[in-house]
Design a protein around this motif. Structure first.
Motif, short mmCIF file in Angstrom:
data_model
loop_
_atom_site.label_atom_id
_atom_site.label_comp_id
_atom_site.label_asym_id
_atom_site.label_seq_id
_atom_site.Cartn_x
_atom_site.Cartn_y
_atom_site.Cartn_z
N MET A 39 9.44 16.06 -5.57
CA MET A 39 9.66 14.89 -4.73
C MET A 39 8.38 14.61 -3.94
O MET A 39 7.74 15.53 -3.44
CB MET A 39 10.83 15.12 -3.77
CG MET A 39 12.17 15.30 -4.46
SD MET A 39 12.68 13.87 -5.41
CE MET A 39 13.13 12.75 -4.08
N GLY A 40 8.04 13.33 -3.84
CA GLY A 40 6.83 12.99 -3.11
C GLY A 40 6.74 11.50 -2.84
O GLY A 40 7.62 10.72 -3.19
N ILE A 41 5.64 11.11 -2.21
CA ILE A 41 5.38 9.72 -1.85
C ILE A 41 4.54 9.06 -2.94
O ILE A 41 3.51 9.60 -3.36
CB ILE A 41 4.63 9.63 -0.50
CG1 ILE A 41 5.51 10.17 0.62
CG2 ILE A 41 4.21 8.19 -0.21
CD1 ILE A 41 4.80 10.29 1.97
N THR A 42 4.99 7.91 -3.39
CA THR A 42 4.22 7.08 -4.31
C THR A 42 3.29 6.23 -3.47
O THR A 42 3.72 5.58 -2.51
CB THR A 42 5.15 6.16 -5.13
OG1 THR A 42 6.06 6.98 -5.86
CG2 THR A 42 4.36 5.29 -6.07
N ARG A 43 2.00 6.23 -3.80
CA ARG A 43 1.03 5.43 -3.05
C ARG A 43 1.39 3.96 -3.18
O ARG A 43 1.45 3.42 -4.28
CB ARG A 43 -0.37 5.70 -3.60
CG ARG A 43 -1.49 5.12 -2.78
CD ARG A 43 -2.85 5.36 -3.42
NE ARG A 43 -3.05 6.71 -3.92
CZ ARG A 43 -3.41 7.74 -3.16
NH1 ARG A 43 -3.62 7.58 -1.88
NH2 ARG A 43 -3.56 8.93 -3.70
N ALA A 44 1.65 3.30 -2.06
CA ALA A 44 2.03 1.89 -2.05
C ALA A 44 1.57 1.27 -0.73
O ALA A 44 1.42 1.96 0.28
CB ALA A 44 3.54 1.73 -2.19
N THR A 45 1.34 -0.04 -0.76
CA THR A 45 0.91 -0.76 0.44
C THR A 45 1.78 -1.99 0.62
O THR A 45 2.12 -2.67 -0.36
CB THR A 45 -0.58 -1.17 0.34
OG1 THR A 45 -1.36 0.01 0.16
CG2 THR A 45 -1.04 -1.92 1.58
N PHE A 46 2.13 -2.25 1.88
CA PHE A 46 2.94 -3.42 2.23
C PHE A 46 2.19 -4.25 3.26
O PHE A 46 1.71 -3.70 4.26
CB PHE A 46 4.28 -2.98 2.85
CG PHE A 46 5.17 -2.24 1.89
CD1 PHE A 46 6.24 -2.89 1.28
CD2 PHE A 46 4.95 -0.91 1.59
CE1 PHE A 46 7.07 -2.21 0.39
CE2 PHE A 46 5.76 -0.22 0.70
CZ PHE A 46 6.82 -0.87 0.10
N LEU A 47 2.10 -5.55 3.01
CA LEU A 47 1.54 -6.48 3.99
C LEU A 47 2.71 -7.19 4.65
O LEU A 47 3.53 -7.82 3.97
CB LEU A 47 0.61 -7.49 3.32
CG LEU A 47 0.08 -8.61 4.20
CD1 LEU A 47 -0.64 -8.08 5.44
CD2 LEU A 47 -0.83 -9.53 3.39
N ILE A 48 2.80 -7.03 5.96
CA ILE A 48 3.90 -7.61 6.74
C ILE A 48 3.32 -8.74 7.59
O ILE A 48 2.31 -8.53 8.28
CB ILE A 48 4.56 -6.53 7.61
CG1 ILE A 48 5.10 -5.42 6.69
CG2 ILE A 48 5.66 -7.12 8.48
CD1 ILE A 48 5.42 -4.14 7.38
N ASP A 49 3.93 -9.92 7.52
CA ASP A 49 3.38 -11.06 8.26
C ASP A 49 3.76 -10.98 9.75
O ASP A 49 4.48 -10.07 10.18
CB ASP A 49 3.79 -12.39 7.63
CG ASP A 49 5.28 -12.71 7.74
OD1 ASP A 49 5.99 -12.12 8.59
OD2 ASP A 49 5.74 -13.59 6.98
N ALA A 50 3.27 -11.94 10.51
CA ALA A 50 3.46 -11.94 11.97
C ALA A 50 4.92 -12.04 12.38
O ALA A 50 5.29 -11.65 13.48
CB ALA A 50 2.65 -13.08 12.59
N ASP A 51 5.77 -12.52 11.47
CA ASP A 51 7.20 -12.65 11.75
C ASP A 51 8.01 -11.42 11.33
O ASP A 51 9.23 -11.40 11.43
CB ASP A 51 7.77 -13.89 11.07
CG ASP A 51 7.14 -15.17 11.58
OD1 ASP A 51 6.88 -15.26 12.80
OD2 ASP A 51 6.90 -16.08 10.76
N GLY A 52 7.33 -10.40 10.81
CA GLY A 52 8.01 -9.18 10.40
C GLY A 52 8.57 -9.23 8.99
O GLY A 52 9.35 -8.36 8.59
N LYS A 53 8.15 -10.21 8.20
CA LYS A 53 8.59 -10.33 6.81
C LYS A 53 7.52 -9.74 5.88
O LYS A 53 6.32 -9.84 6.15
CB LYS A 53 8.80 -11.80 6.42
CG LYS A 53 9.78 -12.53 7.30
CD LYS A 53 11.18 -12.32 6.83
CE LYS A 53 12.14 -13.21 7.63
NZ LYS A 53 13.48 -12.72 7.57
#
Length: 153
Positions: free
Chosen positions: A115-129
């Motif tokens: 079990m582990g973390i898959t390398r991933a990136t999230f860009l979240i806008d100013a409204d939290g979306k």
């Protein structure tokens, strides 16, 4: 895994150097969350250094960058000191946030399953979306691609 246009799952996690970071408290500006498997491993070190070297460019674009792994705050403190990192690293030792973002799961390496973390990136806008998701990140060129997406918001 949440999808683009979903509200980003909120969290409060401890960070290197002490204190906590709450995602919802950062609303009003974009946030880049990059999930990485482990401190002081080659790919994670390269990615963290890349985001640190571009921290001012992200700040100039109005965005905050946060790294998240399962490592302890003490491990993060050593990693930051050793690599001279300038971005906050958050500790998700219980994997709750990793699970909320769909990056915690079964992985295989050298014939072993774990079990582990898959390398991933999230860009979240100013409204939290969630504005953009990079699943299964390849480190080379990734920071520049994320910065371009931040500037395009």
């Amino acid at each position: 895994m949440p999808e683009v246009s979903d509200t980003a799952p909120d969290f409060t996690l401890p960070r290197d150097g002490g204190g906590d970071v709450t995602l919802s408290a950062l609303r009003g500006a974009p946030v880049v969350l990059f999930f990485y498997p482990k401190d002081n491993t080659p790919g994670c070190t390269k990615e963290s250094i890349g985001f640190s070297e571009s921290a001012q460019a992200f700040a100039d674009a109005g965005a905050q960058v946060l790294g998240i792994s399962k490592d302890s705050v003490a491990s993060h403190d050593k990693f930051v000191a050793k690599q001279n990192l300038s971005i906050p690293l958050l500790s998700d030792e219980h994997t709750t946030t990793c699970e909320d973002y769909g990056v915690w799961g079964e992985k295989k390496m050298y014939g072993k399953t774990f079990m582990g973390i898959t390398r991933a990136t999230f860009l979240i806008d100013a409204d939290g979306k969630i504005a953009k998701i990079w699943p299964k990140v390849k480190v080379d060129g990734h920071v520049d691609e994320v910065l371009a997406a931040v500037k395009a918001l």
